[in-house]
Structures are given as C-alpha cells and as structure tokens.
Design an enzyme around this catalytic site. Structure first.
Site, PDB file in Angstrom:
ATOM      1  N   THR A 404      -9.234  -7.456  16.342  1.00 48.05           N
ATOM      2  CA  THR A 404     -10.392  -7.683  17.208  1.00 48.05           C
ATOM      3  C   THR A 404      -9.968  -8.010  18.633  1.00 48.05           C
ATOM      4  O   THR A 404     -10.565  -7.522  19.605  1.00 48.05           O
ATOM      5  CB  THR A 404     -11.254  -8.820  16.640  1.00 48.05           C
ATOM      6  N   SER A 720       2.972   1.943  -8.119  1.00 44.74           N
ATOM      7  CA  SER A 720       4.197   1.640  -7.377  1.00 44.74           C
ATOM      8  C   SER A 720       5.097   0.643  -8.082  1.00 44.74           C
ATOM      9  O   SER A 720       6.216   0.405  -7.641  1.00 44.74           O
ATOM     10  CB  SER A 720       3.833   1.104  -5.986  1.00 44.74           C
ATOM     11  N   LYS A 763       4.944  -4.274   2.488  1.00 36.13           N
ATOM     12  CA  LYS A 763       5.773  -4.715   1.369  1.00 36.13           C
ATOM     13  C   LYS A 763       7.117  -5.256   1.852  1.00 36.13           C
ATOM     14  O   LYS A 763       7.606  -6.283   1.346  1.00 36.13           O
ATOM     15  CB  LYS A 763       5.988  -3.556   0.399  1.00 36.13           C
TER      16      LYS A 763
END
Length: 846
Positions: A404, A720, A763
């Site tokens: 934002t 995954s 990750k």
C-alpha cells in the site's frame, strides 16, 4: 346445456339507481338499465304451482316476487323456451333461476342457486338482432330440487316455499328502521321507487321491493330471496342498507377531499406564477430558481462532455418545475450535484522529469528495481505520447511488505493524487457500479466516489485486497471490475447511478493481493503482476533503525536521548518475538518497548534508557518463538520441508516412523489430497528402487509406516512436499538421520523426477529465518534466486536437483561450512558508505 341467458333491462330514461353501470360491450347480451316497480294491486294468494316448470337461467340478476322486470334472452335454448311457453297461453309460468357464475354458457344444477322465483311472462317482443325481450312478473318463491331435462331447454322439479311472518312491535320497528335508512338514500334513487316504497305496507313486499331495486350484489340479493322469515329478511336488508350508506358517505368524503386538494393546488400554482412574474419585474429571484442558476454555473465550470451536459440540462429543467417539498426534488438535486462535482475535464500534470521521479522513488523505497523501472517506463512513454492509457499493476506479496505504501510513493513521484479503496469483504456489485437512482439512498459506486474525492480524472487509484472480494445473491464485484480494469473498455465505464459514460482510461490502477490463486482468472489476466517477497533479517534491522524506531519514538513523545534500541536488540526481537515476512509485528513489539519507557518517564525517571539484546525479555516477556530445527531434526525419519503461506515462507517438518505390520501407510496432520498423493508416490518409488537406495526390500512387507506433519490443526496441501516426504522415508528405512541444517522443496513424480514449484523466494527467506543453511530445490527453480538479496545468498547454500538420486546424494553428505554472517549495518556490495541509497533497506516506507 343450451339454456337462455337473461338480464334486466329498463326502458325508462329517467334517473337510475345508484351503483356501477354494467358495460354493454363486455357481455354477449344487452344489460339491464333499470327495473320495474312492484305492482300494488296483485292478489295476495299466488297461482297453484305445477311440480315441473321450464327453467330460464339468469346471468346477472335476481327476480323477486311481486316485481315486474324486463329481460333480454339471446341464447338459442332460452329463446326456444320463451317461444313455447308464450305460445301455450294460460299463466305462462317459468322458473327464473340465477347463475352462480355468469360465464357459464350451459349451466347445470351446480351452477344455479337453489332458491328461485316463479314468474309469468306478460309480454314478448322479437328484435331484428335476433334476441327476444320479455316482460316478466315474479310471483312466488320456490326451491329448485332437481333438473329433469336439459334439451332443448332446462326443465326442473320445483317445490313452493312459504314465508313466515309474525306481526308485532319488533316487526314494525324493523319496517320503521328500513324506511329511515331508505330515506337517507332519497337523493340517489329514482322518484318512482320512492313513491312505490311509500305505498307498500306489507313488510315482506317492502323487503322484496328494495332488495330487487337497490344496487346490491348478486350474492346479497340471493340471500334476501332465500330468507323466508320476514323479520330476518328485514334485518339482513338493514345491514345491507347500512353498509351501502357508509360506502356512499365515505366516497362522498373522499371526492370532496380530492376536489379540495386539486382546487388548492391549482390556486397555489396560479399564485406562484404571479409571484414569479412579479419577482422577474423587480429583479428578484426565489430560492428554487437561484439554486437552479447555481447548478447551471457549476455544470458550465465542470466542462461536461456533450452526453453528460445534455442530461444535466434536462434534469435542471425538471428541477425548476418541481416544488421543493416534492420527494423527487432532492433526488434530482443530488444527481445534478454529482454530475457537476466530478472531474470530467480536470487532470493533474504529470512530473515527466525521469531523474527527479527516480530520486523521489529512491527516497521512499530502496531496490525494487522492477517496480521502479516499470514506473519510469510509463513516464517515458507518457512523455512521448500524451494520450497513453494508464497501466494496471498488481502488487502481490505477504502482508506487511509495503504494498500500500508503494502506491503513495508512486503517486508522489508522478505528481498525481492518490485514492485508495479497500475491497476486502465486499459482496455487492453495486459497490463498484453504483445503485440505480430508483432505489432509496442510491449512490454512485466506489470508483466514481473516489474520483470525486481525488478531484482529478487521472489519479493513482489503489484497489486494496483485490483477492478478498466475495460474491453472493447481490452479484459478483470481481465481475464488475473486469470493465474497470480493462484498458479497452474502461474509457466508456458506465456507473448505474450516473447512467453516463465516464473515461477511466487515464487512471493508473494499482491492485494489491496476498494470494493470486483466489483472484478470478479473467480479472488476473487484465493486470500486470509484480511480486514482492518478504524481508531479510538485515533489511528488517535497517528498516527498524531508520524508520520504525524514529516513528514510534515520535508517536510516544520520546526522543533518541530518552531511548535507544541497539541492532542486537532488534535482531532478538525479530528472531524471538516475530515470525513474519513483513514488518507489522516488529513495529508492534518496538511500540511495546516505547510504551514501557514512556511510562517510566511519566513516573519521573530522568535518565535515558538503552535497550540491548539481554534487556528485551524484561520489556516483552518470554520469547514467543524459538528456532526448532535443532530440536526437531537429527533423528532418522525426520526431514525439513519448505512451505508457502499467504504470510510468507515457513519450514515444515515431515516425520515418518515404522512399526510391525503388513505394509500399511497412515497419513495424519490434516493433509490435503495433493499431499497424500505425494506420500503415496514417494512410497511407491521407494518400493521399486530399494536396491539403488540401499533399503532392505523385506522391511516393507513387515512394516506399517506412519507419516505425520506437525501443527495438526493447520490444513496443509500441495505437491511441493513430495521431495521432503521421500527424504523422510529414505532416512527411516536406512535408519540414518538427515543433516539438521538441510531443508528441501520440490514435487516428486512416480519415476523420481523433481518438478519445479512456486513461492521459492518466500520459502528461501522462511528457511533463513528458521536457521537453515542449505537448501535443496528443483534445478528449474534456480532462476528464481536471481532477485534474492545478497545477504541471503551469502548465508545459504543452494543445490539444484533433477531427480531423487540427486536428493539422496545430498541428504547424508557433510554440509558445507556456513559463511560468516555480515556485521550489523553492512552496506550492499557496490554501495560505499555515504553514497546515495547506501544501507537503505528494500521497500522501507517512511
């Protein structure tokens, strides 16, 4: 059944009885226009009735005894009945039965009222139109007990009915009441009926006379005909007369009120026109006219396009002819005001100096080269092509990463107004397109409201949380956004409230989202997605020192002399009290430290406070998080996987254990279908490649395997984790632990291939936060490491794998030595201290 159909007719041209006149065109026969009066010289004793009589059905009338009525017969069965009875001579008696439903063409026994009147045909006339008209005199009441014949006309069995009348004061009182009520109707009944009623002395005959002559309904008249008790008949007649009088009085009152209102309105209009002419002569103007003139001036200043200008003028013309108290006045007034207040032709001037725009962007955010290059490219093309359409960008990333604040920085760099609307939880399509003006409290949609607030037609328009739109019975807001966010369509965006095209193509739309998967594909296809990964620990420390801590000190009435928080303290807060990709929780914890110091200052403490790493628990309490890799790994059957969540990357432990059994597989931990299938595929691969993996084939047949993923209350899914599940099973069956500092991700096929996955940046950052030093990832995902911060690349060792053989060779090998962690405050390579942007964190917002 072909029977005659009869209705009353009068040949008198004088005043008719009160009540609605039937429409001659609506029926297939002529209708009654009046009614003959009772014959005063009839004999008291009627003729002797036969057991069987021809029956003439009547559509819309009831014949009473001692009355003479004209009837029209135009059905073939009825005309044949009249011809035969009239030709037979004698008394010419027929049964006059009223139909329950006037629409019945061939009425049967169930279609006729059982109480009928036996009458005598006095006169018959044939007319050129084929109909037959008769004059019939009612004689006595009778009951139709059965129909014995239907062809060529109805013949029924009848039984006479005797009236019950007992003279007395009560009967005289009822007669007096009836006469009084009838006199109140004197202005609405013919004079002949008044004379006949005055000359009728018999109570039974009086009830029949008034019942047949006054405008009662068929059901009411039939109720009077069927009543044999004269007292009860008079009481029923009194009820009907009272109700009829009440209706007439109320109708007269309403008519007088309506006439009075119309007269007053006409008088007010005339006086208003006179006042308007006098004011024009004197040069004065009433408030309504002044308001219309003011609206006209606003419309001219707004420079509306031709379509909008024409609509505004039509509405102003309507407004000038309305009274201010009218309900529609305020609706039209509000609509014209909206048209006049929108920025149809007002636009802010872009800052097309690319160097200055770059400086402004660098002041608020460091790095983010892709986003900055995209904004500078837009300004460059805008400088060359003035009518370029605004781009539609989508910032995707975990919460707290500055999506934002980026919109505000872009608006400042471009010199445009900034508008933000939150789309989270919106279910109503009208929030985007607006409501129709016919609805109460109708308003334009949020797009038009935002433009009115901005005051320009080319602001930077941020659509926050576009992935959290909902849909229900009120519509799908994401479908309404398809037009808003399509450069080929939004030039003619039509809000339901305005009902006029508005050009949105000059607006720069920026959407934000945490998850792209929940955005409908047609909507996602209209946006250019720019992903923002989470922050590295070094970036968080720099952001905290340069922006968050000064902001919290100012917000709590403190200065740097009152409180100083060292880098080591910030690192401990990050490691032990927050676990996030963004910065919001870090800012909350720093605010908690500032509050405690502010309280001490308010209680009289004068000396400044320096907070180190060891002091953090005294301010924030025991650590909320701990690095659990060392505690959870180091035993056979446990592997560390990497997971993506909307709040950033996380590590995921896969635990496998074996027990005596028959080769069964149990999966727990609230796993989704994809994750269960990955476990089954890994198990199948191990069973078919035991020799390459160094596993005893016989163990599978006598061992039940249980795979569990901790945090059992949290749903987990996705392919995954296939590599990590296979690694845990290999470690279990080889009875050899996997290295503690190794984490892995990748989808595993049944043939042992390792396929690429998504969310690699998040990750990897999550692995670094958890203390991982070595990461296995699909070789096809190595390209995703390009945009990682240099500090992350320096702290982690990456190894690309293509098959499970590559994974096995890395599971039990000695890991490479972890590189030294950079010192606090170290700058990026290529940025000497003191240079522009040196040490400024990525996406750090002021």
């Amino acid at each position: 059944m072909g029977t005659g159909c009869d209705e009353t007719m009068s040949k008198r041209k004088s005043k008719t009885t009160a009540g609605p006149k039937p429409d001659p065109a609506a029926a297939d026969e002529s209708t009654a226009e009046g009614r003959a009066l009772a014959v005063p010289d009839l004999e008291e004793q009627g003729p002797v009735l036969p057991d069987r009589l021809p029956v003439l059905p009547l559509r819309a009338d009831v014949v009473f005894p001692q009355t003479v009525v004209p009837l029209v017969v135009n059905r073939s069965a009825g005309m044949k009945l009249i011809d035969e009875v009239y030709a037979s001579g004698g008394d010419r008696l027929i049964g006059l039965a009223t139909q329950k439903s006037p629409e019945a063409e061939e009425p049967g026994p169930e279609d006729l009222y059982p109480t009928i009147c036996v009458g005598s045909i006095l006169k018959m006339l044939k007319f050129p139109d084929g109909s037959t008209r008769i004059v019939c005199q009612g004689l006595v009441r009778a009951r139709l007990t059965a129909l014995e014949r239907a062809d060529p006309y109805l013949v029924g069995r009848i039984a006479p009915m005797d009236e019950q009348a007992e003279r007395g004061e009560e009967l005289d009182a009822l007669v007096h009441l009836i006469n009084g009520l009838f006199n109140r109707l004197s202005d609405n009944v013919p004079e002949e009926l008044q004379v006949a009623a005055m000359n009728t002395r018999d109570p039974a005959r009086l009830a029949d006379l008034l019942g047949s002559s006054l405008p009662f309904s068929i059901e009411e008249k039939q109720a009077l005909l069927a009543e044999l008790d004269v007292k009860a008949r008079l009481m029923t007649l009194g009820q009907f007369l009272t109700r009829h009088l009440n209706v007439m009085e109320l109708s007269t009152k309403i008519q007088n009120q309506v006439g009075s209102e119309i007269t007053r309105a006409q008088r007010e209009h005339f006086l208003r026109q006179q006042l308007k002419a006098i004011q024009e002569e004197l040069g004065e103007m009433e408030p309504e006219a002044a308001e219309a003139r003011e609206l006209e001036r606003k419309i001219r200043r707004a420079k509306l396009p031709p379509e909008a200008r024409g609509e505004a003028r039509r509405e102003i013309d309507r407004l000038s002819g309305m009274h201010p108290s009218s309900a529609e006045y305020s609706i039209v007034r509000t609509y014209v005001d909206w048209l006049a207040s929108l920025p149809w032709a007002k636009a802010s001037k872009d800052h097309l100096d690319l160097k200055q725009a770059r400086v402004v962007l660098d002041e608020d955010h460091f790095d983010l080269e892709k986003i900055k290059e995209r904004i500078l490219e837009y300004l460059a093309v805008r400088k060359l092509k003035k009518d370029m359409k605004g781009p539609i960008l989508c910032f995707a990333g975990p919460p707290g990463t500055g999506k934002t604040s980026l919109g505000r920085s872009i608006a400042r760099a471009m010199g445009r107004e900034f508008v933000r609307i939150s789309l989270g939880g919106i279910h109503d399509e009208a929030e985007i397109r607006g409501h129709r003006r016919t609805y109460v409290a109708a308003m334009p949609g949020r797009i038009i409201q935002g433009l009115r607030k901005a005051g320009t037609n080319n602001p930077v328009f941020m659509l926050d949380e576009v992935d959290k739109l909902g849909a229900d019975f009120r519509g799908d807001p994401s479908a309404a956004l398809l037009e808003v966010l399509d450069p080929e369509q939004n030039a003619t965006f039509r809000d339901n409230y305005l009902d006029i095209d508005f050009d949105l193509s000059k607006i720069m739309f920026i959407a934000t989202a945490n998850m792209l998967e929940s955005i409908p594909q047609p909507l996602l296809d209209r946006m250019e997605v720019l992903e923002l990964p989470g922050y590295a620990e070094e970036e968080k420390v720099l952001i905290a020192q340069r922006f968050l801590i000064p902001k919290q000190l100012e917000g709590h009435g403190l200065t740097g002399k009152h409180l100083s928080i060292g880098d080591d303290a910030v690192r401990r807060v990050i490691a032990d009290y927050t676990r996030e990709a963004g910065l919001r929780n870090l800012e909350r914890e720093l605010a908690a430290i500032c509050r405690k110091v502010a309280r001490r200052r308010a209680e009289g403490q004068k000396a400044g406070t320096a907070v180190g790493a060891d002091d953090v628990p005294s301010y924030l309490g025991p650590p909320k998080h701990f690095r659990e890799v060392a505690a959870r790994t180091g035993v056979p059957g446990v592997a560390t996987g990497l997971a993506w969540t909307p709040t950033g990357g996380e590590i995921l432990f896969i635990e496998a254990t074996g027990m005596p059994g028959k080769g069964g597989l149990t999966l727990t931990g609230l796993l989704g279908e994809s994750m269960k299938e990955s476990a089954q595929a890994a198990m199948s691969y191990l069973k078919t490649h035991t020799k390459q993996l160094g596993i005893d084939q016989a163990r599978f047949a006598r061992t039940d395997v249980h795979i569990h993923v901790p945090a059992g209350a949290v749903p987990k899914d996705g392919p995954s984790a296939g590599v990590a599940i296979a690694a845990a099973l290999i470690s279990l069956f080889r009875d050899e632990p996997i290295h503690r500092d190794l984490a892995m991700t990748g989808e595993l096929t049944l043939t042992g291939r390792v396929l690429p996955v998504g969310g690699v940046k998040e990750k990897v950052l999550g692995a670094r936060r958890a203390g991982i030093t070595s990461v296995l990832l699909p070789r096809y995902n190595e390209k995703d490491l390009v945009d990682l911060p240099e500090e992350v690349k320096a702290d982690l060792t990456f190894r690309g794998v293509e098959s499970l053989d590559d994974v096995v060779s890395a599971l039990f090998a000695k890991p490479s030595k972890r590189p030294a962690k950079p010192k606090s405050g170290a700058t990026r390579p290529g940025k000497p201290p003191g240079s522009k942007g040196a040490g400024v964190p990525r996406r750090a917002s002021q």
